[in-house]
Design a protein around this motif. Sequence first.
Motif, PDB file in Angstrom:
ATOM      1  N   GLU A 298       0.854  -1.187   0.000  1.00 52.80           N
ATOM      2  CA  GLU A 298       0.000   0.000   0.000  1.00 52.80           C
ATOM      3  C   GLU A 298       0.888   1.234   0.000  1.00 52.80           C
ATOM      4  OE1 GLU A 298      -3.368   2.214   2.803  1.00 52.80           O
ATOM      5  OE2 GLU A 298      -2.464   0.300   3.416  1.00 52.80           O
ATOM      6  N   ILE A 299       0.550   2.206  -0.853  1.00 50.14           N
ATOM      7  CA  ILE A 299       1.319   3.452  -0.943  1.00 50.14           C
ATOM      8  C   ILE A 299       0.813   4.374   0.164  1.00 50.14           C
ATOM      9  CG2 ILE A 299       1.872   5.451  -2.381  1.00 50.14           C
ATOM     10  CD1 ILE A 299       1.478   3.692  -4.818  1.00 50.14           C
ATOM     11  N   ARG A 300       1.745   4.720   1.101  1.00 52.33           N
ATOM     12  CA  ARG A 300       1.372   5.587   2.212  1.00 52.33           C
ATOM     13  C   ARG A 300       1.700   7.066   1.943  1.00 52.33           C
ATOM     14  NH1 ARG A 300       0.777   2.794   7.134  1.00 52.33           N
ATOM     15  NH2 ARG A 300      -0.281   0.825   6.663  1.00 52.33           N
ATOM     16  N   GLU A 301       2.902   7.322   1.421  1.00 53.03           N
ATOM     17  CA  GLU A 301       3.334   8.690   1.175  1.00 53.03           C
ATOM     18  C   GLU A 301       3.951   8.776  -0.217  1.00 53.03           C
ATOM     19  OE1 GLU A 301       2.917  11.294   3.008  1.00 53.03           O
ATOM     20  OE2 GLU A 301       2.110  10.316   4.809  1.00 53.03           O
ATOM     21  N   VAL A 302       3.951  10.052  -0.759  1.00 51.89           N
ATOM     22  CA  VAL A 302       4.572  10.311  -2.061  1.00 51.89           C
ATOM     23  C   VAL A 302       5.611  11.406  -1.857  1.00 51.89           C
ATOM     24  CG1 VAL A 302       4.202  11.059  -4.435  1.00 51.89           C
ATOM     25  CG2 VAL A 302       2.480   9.675  -3.284  1.00 51.89           C
ATOM     26  N   PHE A 303       6.853  11.144  -2.301  1.00 48.57           N
ATOM     27  CA  PHE A 303       7.952  12.085  -2.136  1.00 48.57           C
ATOM     28  C   PHE A 303       8.479  12.481  -3.501  1.00 48.57           C
ATOM     29  CE2 PHE A 303       7.960   8.959   1.295  1.00 48.57           C
ATOM     30  CZ  PHE A 303       7.788   9.760   2.407  1.00 48.57           C
ATOM     31  N   SER A 304       9.157  13.657  -3.496  1.00 42.03           N
ATOM     32  CA  SER A 304       9.820  14.102  -4.719  1.00 42.03           C
ATOM     33  C   SER A 304      11.141  13.379  -4.841  1.00 42.03           C
ATOM     34  CB  SER A 304      10.031  15.621  -4.683  1.00 42.03           C
ATOM     35  OG  SER A 304      10.734  16.033  -5.806  1.00 42.03           O
ATOM     36  N   ALA A 305      11.418  12.865  -6.031  1.00 45.10           N
ATOM     37  CA  ALA A 305      12.633  12.076  -6.256  1.00 45.10           C
ATOM     38  C   ALA A 305      13.549  12.738  -7.257  1.00 45.10           C
ATOM     39  CB  ALA A 305      12.276  10.668  -6.701  1.00 45.10           C
ATOM     40  N   GLY A 306      13.483  14.056  -7.350  1.00 50.29           N
ATOM     41  CA  GLY A 306      14.386  14.763  -8.255  1.00 50.29           C
ATOM     42  C   GLY A 306      14.070  14.432  -9.708  1.00 50.29           C
ATOM     43  N   LYS A 307      15.166  14.093 -10.405  1.00 49.79           N
ATOM     44  CA  LYS A 307      14.999  13.815 -11.838  1.00 49.79           C
ATOM     45  C   LYS A 307      14.220  12.530 -12.097  1.00 49.79           C
ATOM     46  CE  LYS A 307      19.403  11.388 -12.276  1.00 49.79           C
ATOM     47  NZ  LYS A 307      20.678  11.324 -13.011  1.00 49.79           N
ATOM     48  N   HIS A 308      14.065  11.685 -11.121  1.00 50.52           N
ATOM     49  CA  HIS A 308      13.303  10.456 -11.292  1.00 50.52           C
ATOM     50  C   HIS A 308      11.810  10.670 -11.118  1.00 50.52           C
ATOM     51  CE1 HIS A 308      16.873   7.975 -11.529  1.00 50.52           C
ATOM     52  NE2 HIS A 308      17.342   8.576 -10.407  1.00 50.52           N
ATOM     53  N   GLY A 309      11.397  11.865 -10.876  1.00 47.71           N
ATOM     54  CA  GLY A 309       9.981  12.136 -10.722  1.00 47.71           C
ATOM     55  C   GLY A 309       9.568  12.042  -9.267  1.00 47.71           C
ATOM     56  N   LYS A 310       8.735  11.058  -8.975  1.00 51.42           N
ATOM     57  CA  LYS A 310       8.226  10.908  -7.626  1.00 51.42           C
ATOM     58  C   LYS A 310       8.560   9.528  -7.108  1.00 51.42           C
ATOM     59  CE  LYS A 310       4.390  14.150  -8.131  1.00 51.42           C
ATOM     60  NZ  LYS A 310       2.938  14.326  -8.034  1.00 51.42           N
ATOM     61  N   ALA A 311       8.716   9.427  -5.810  1.00 47.12           N
ATOM     62  CA  ALA A 311       8.968   8.154  -5.134  1.00 47.12           C
ATOM     63  C   ALA A 311       7.822   7.884  -4.191  1.00 47.12           C
ATOM     64  CB  ALA A 311      10.291   8.201  -4.380  1.00 47.12           C
ATOM     65  N   ALA A 312       7.511   6.601  -4.004  1.00 46.57           N
ATOM     66  CA  ALA A 312       6.384   6.204  -3.173  1.00 46.57           C
ATOM     67  C   ALA A 312       6.904   5.466  -1.948  1.00 46.57           C
ATOM     68  CB  ALA A 312       5.438   5.302  -3.965  1.00 46.57           C
ATOM     69  N   GLY A 313       6.321   5.837  -0.809  1.00 44.04           N
ATOM     70  CA  GLY A 313       6.620   5.124   0.413  1.00 44.04           C
ATOM     71  C   GLY A 313       5.599   4.022   0.616  1.00 44.04           C
ATOM     72  N   LEU A 314       6.078   2.771   0.701  1.00 51.37           N
ATOM     73  CA  LEU A 314       5.191   1.625   0.693  1.00 51.37           C
ATOM     74  C   LEU A 314       5.220   0.900   2.020  1.00 51.37           C
ATOM     75  CD1 LEU A 314       6.163   0.038  -2.761  1.00 51.37           C
ATOM     76  CD2 LEU A 314       4.405   1.739  -2.300  1.00 51.37           C
ATOM     77  N   LEU A 315       4.127   0.193   2.308  1.00 50.83           N
ATOM     78  CA  LEU A 315       4.064  -0.786   3.382  1.00 50.83           C
ATOM     79  C   LEU A 315       3.674  -2.111   2.742  1.00 50.83           C
ATOM     80  CD1 LEU A 315       4.059  -1.701   6.339  1.00 50.83           C
ATOM     81  CD2 LEU A 315       1.635  -0.992   6.453  1.00 50.83           C
TER      82      LEU A 315
END
Length: 894
Positions: free
Chosen positions: A804-821
């Motif tokens: 499950e995606i809990r949080e969404v972070f900025s990942a610079g040039k890679h776009g966005k990163a997802a914090g998962l459980l």
Amino acid sequence: MSDTDNEKPKLGMRAPLGMKRTVETGKVKQSFSHGRSNTVVVEVKRRRMLGKPGEGEGTPAEQAKAETPAEVRPAPTRAPISPKAPPPPPRPVSESSLMSRQELQAKLLREAEEARMAALEEARRREDRERQEASEEEKRRAEENRRGEEEAVKRAAEEAENAAKRAAEEAAAAAKAAAQAAAAPAAPVAPAAPKAEAQPKQAPAAVKLSDDGRPAPRRFTPVQRPEPAKRPEAAAPAAAPKRPGAPARPGAARPAKGGDDRRQSGKLTVNRALNEGDGGARARSLAALKRAREKEKRAMGGFSHQQQAKQVRDVVVPDAITVQELANRMAEKGADLVKSLFKMGMMVTVNQTIDQDTAELLVQEFGHNITRVSDSDVEIDVDSDIDAEETLKTRPPVITIMGHVDHGKTSLLDALRGTEVVSGEAGGITQHIGAYQVKTKSGQMLTFLDTPGHEAFTEMRARGANVTDIVILVVAADDGLKPQTIEAINHTKAAGVPMIVAINKIDKDGANPQKVRERLLEHEIVVEAMGGDVQDVEISALKKINLEELIDKLLLQAEMMELKANPDRAAEGSVIEAKLDKGRGPVATILVRRGTLKVGDVFVVGGESGKVRALINDKGQQIKQAGPSVPVEVLGLSGTPNAGDTLSVVENEARAREVAAYRQQLALEKRTTSAPVTFDAMFSALKDKQAIEYPIVVKADVQGSVEAIVNALNKISTDEIKVRVLHSGVGAITESDVTLARASNAPIIGFNVRPNAKAREIGERDKVRFKYFDVIYHLTDDIRGEMAGELGPEAIETVVGRAEIREVFSAGKHGKAAGLLVTEGFIRKALKARITRDDVIIYNGEISSLRRFKDDVAEVRAGLECGVTFTSHTDIKPGDYLETFEVELRQRTL
């Protein structure tokens, strides 16, 4: 005076007493307009001078005048006669002069006859024209005029003939007078006065002499057309002398214009006589006259079709008939029927079908009688045809052997017949229905039907059960009941025939007949040994154990059933098997149910008809007839029927063709009639079109094998791929089969058949695949594998982890990163992943990076948190779910 005139023959150059013909004939060709031409006979008359021997025939000028044609000669002049000259001795009349007179007489008679015929022809033509153009009243007056003209023509012809006769008589009298003068030279004859042509009956008594004693020039009477108003002196010769002292020249006066009736004007011909009244118009040919007469007869109603009575026909009309077929039965034009239907408001073509009521209107409109028939009148009703009890006689029982594969059915039949049928079957498996007759020791006949035991021949076994009287269920003692054994039991129950259980292979180790009896109880088969009514026998077909006991029980069962049939009637039978033989044509194995089938009988079987050319029994011998319960091969069919069709003998070939055509029409309508369109049918059709089609061409040696192969291939079809049989038939593989397979890139399946030389050559050139089989197991396995290969390997998807995606972070040039459980399984970097939002897939791809805290990891298991980034996807929100899965490619099976 030219040299030519001097070279002309002269009378004085011949013998002193000779006489030369004074008339010479020649032909002149006349040319007319439009390329027409006519040949005219021209007569040139010479002047004959009678003088003393040695005297010349006159001056050259006089000779030239004598040779002038009669048409252009001037009027003759009489030379002065010296009275003092002594009379010359009379010359004897030469024979050539007499002959010329006879020829002249014959010629005049011919010309008179031609003139009479020409006048009659002209009168007939005039009559034809008048009768065609005049009305009824005018015709009556024209008839009266025609009669008057006909009488006038007859009178004219008679006068012409009389004139010719008078001329002949004058010529004969002149010859006679000349002869008398030669006989009496001393008797002087006084010159007679010239007679007018108005007194033709008075012949001269002697030759006329001039004053100097010479005979006067002879004057010929010309042939003239009868003219009532003609004056007698018109034909009198003129007496004006052309030159003083010139000798007299015989001849008539110069003809006036239009005086073509003189003899010197040329020969009278039919064409000339016909053209006289038309002013020289071209004569009509005989073909033109014939066409004119036929046209007149048609105009007068001689060949009119209205006078012919219309033929009224009895038209047989079934419940439905095409317009063209109705026109053929009425002997009318199809276009006329279409016009009549258009007038009724029906826009149809000749190939469309109309109902019986519409056909009746058409038949009545064209003046014919209708005979209504229904389908029951055309079709042969076998069920209602029941024989009387007193006509029935005992017949042999028909026994069918059923059971599972390799349980010994054909071996049992071998043992009963004393032959080896198994050795002729591929792999020891029966591929066809065989029909045989066995004669017991008591002299009774038994008819056996051997059916294959493989599941593909279920329908063949069903047909065998429907025509049989007793079923022998063969069960192997060491193997027990199998699926085909159970199917055979169900077919037997459905047919309602008694059963005898033959427990085979009791000589083998591990045989347990009692277990077989117990298993039969599961299917409500209770044998006599267990208190039931089904007979059972323990046998060994290989060792021939208890075969006599089996035969006795068969005869007992047949006697209890009281099997009877009427042999003295038209034969009826069932098709056990049918095939296309290369040398004999279509051949059908027929089991006669009742009646007697004879050579020469006309029959109909299914949609085919024919005449029995030969009957061959189970031993390969030709026989003349086959009674009830006798299996025979029948030759003489028009085509290959289907196994299970009923054969019926009919009275004549017309009836057979009628029934066969009716059945073919029903089969065609059944194939082409479309079902009502519904939404379910439309969607199911669309779904069916999504399946891949595997086209094939099937050829086998017999019809039963073709049906079995097609049914087996249809069973292995799935929703993803299905078999499409482009063509199935009986006989060798031909060029047309290869051409069809090449066009669709389909393999050709040959079951116990091979291609001919031409088909093999075309197949090798066009790279067409041939697959040959003799056992149906191998065929279905091979096609199943090829169909699976057409689909390719199957992709099996297995979910290995969910998060499950809990949080969404900025990942610079890679776009966005997802914090998962991670909630289930595990998350691995190399796996495929998909993101779902409200159970809708919004991303399907791969994980580009996987981290736990700040370290890159390869795998994160359930219950742990991690961060991931995705390739080219930034639409991530808290609450989305991530799934990771694996894809495995497996070999597809059907």
